[in-house]
Motif scaffolding. Structure first.
Motif, short mmCIF file in Angstrom:
data_model
loop_
_atom_site.label_atom_id
_atom_site.label_comp_id
_atom_site.label_asym_id
_atom_site.label_seq_id
_atom_site.Cartn_x
_atom_site.Cartn_y
_atom_site.Cartn_z
N HIS A 1 -7.95 24.22 -35.77
CA HIS A 1 -6.82 23.52 -35.20
C HIS A 1 -6.29 24.27 -33.98
O HIS A 1 -6.66 25.42 -33.74
N SER B 1 1.99 18.64 -39.85
CA SER B 1 2.21 20.03 -39.43
C SER B 1 3.09 20.05 -38.20
O SER B 1 2.62 20.18 -37.06
N CYS C 1 0.36 13.43 -38.27
CA CYS C 1 0.48 14.88 -38.36
C CYS C 1 1.63 15.25 -39.28
O CYS C 1 2.74 14.76 -39.10
N ARG D 1 -5.88 18.92 -34.72
CA ARG D 1 -7.29 19.24 -34.94
C ARG D 1 -7.98 19.52 -33.61
O ARG D 1 -7.87 18.75 -32.65
N THR E 1 -2.48 25.14 -32.33
CA THR E 1 -1.03 25.07 -32.44
C THR E 1 -0.47 24.86 -31.04
O THR E 1 -0.74 25.66 -30.14
N CYS F 1 0.47 21.15 -35.06
CA CYS F 1 -0.89 21.65 -35.23
C CYS F 1 -1.82 20.45 -35.21
O CYS F 1 -1.71 19.57 -36.06
#
Length: 192
Positions: free
Chosen positions: A158, A66, A64, A82, A160, A80
């Motif tokens: 996605h 993010s 990741c 998937r 969060t 974030c």
């Protein structure tokens, strides 16, 4: 509005002779996704593997980039993930996850956890303890944050996930692994 006017509204001039895609375009326009993907390729970030353990004790993890610090009081990170990923399901099911920030020698681990290989945890060194919120990739991570889930917000394809940090382990002598322009690379210069 004519087709010519519509085309101009979706592609506006920008500094340097480039164009802005999406001005006046519908949100579902595929060029927006392509434009965002291209934009973010040029934004290098650190690389993390987010890990969690499901109710049966099975470890899950995914690469990741993010990851973001949200607040210091209380200490909070966001990741974030998937929608539909087993790692997300394990994190939400257990209410816990770990963020493993990878060092510059861990490119193979970043690629492994991005591959979806079901045997990935058999190919890396990892451990947990009573306070761990997910597996710690102790040979590959220069820092690990254990987090409890505080909020999960679906956004498009996605979710969060906001996690309150309850413990941090860090090795300040390592340089972080970076990802940008579809390439992994080490932080330039020497470690602080």
């Amino acid at each position: 509005m004519s087709d010519q006017q519509s085309a101009r509204s979706r592609s506006q001039p920008f500094a340097g002779g480039h164009s802005v895609v999406g001005v006046g375009a519908p949100a579902s326009d595929p060029s927006l996704s392509d434009g965002l993907r291209g934009m973010m390729r040029g934004f290098p970030t650190g690389v993390a593997v987010v890990t969690a353990t499901d109710g049966a004790g099975v470890p899950w993890g995914m690469t990741c980039s993010s990851v973001c610090s949200v607040a210091l009081e209380p200490p909070t990170l966001l990741v974030c993930l998937r929608a539909g990923s087993p790692t997300l399901a394990a994190a939400l099911g257990s209410g816990r996850f770990a963020v493993n920030l990878l060092h510059d020698g861990a490119r193979a681990t970043a690629e492994l956890f991005a591959s979806g290989d079901p045997g990935r945890f058999g190919r890396v060194a990892w451990r947990t303890d009573a306070e761990a919120c997910g597996p710690h990739l102790w040979r590959d991570a220069h820092a690990v944050a254990d987090c409890t889930v505080r909020l999960a917000q679906p956004v498009g394809d996605h979710v969060t996930v906001f996690g309150e940090v309850i413990r941090v382990r860090s090795d300040g002598d390592c340089r972080p692994l970076l990802y940008g322009l579809r390439t992994y690379s080490p932080w330039p210069g020497t470690a602080a």
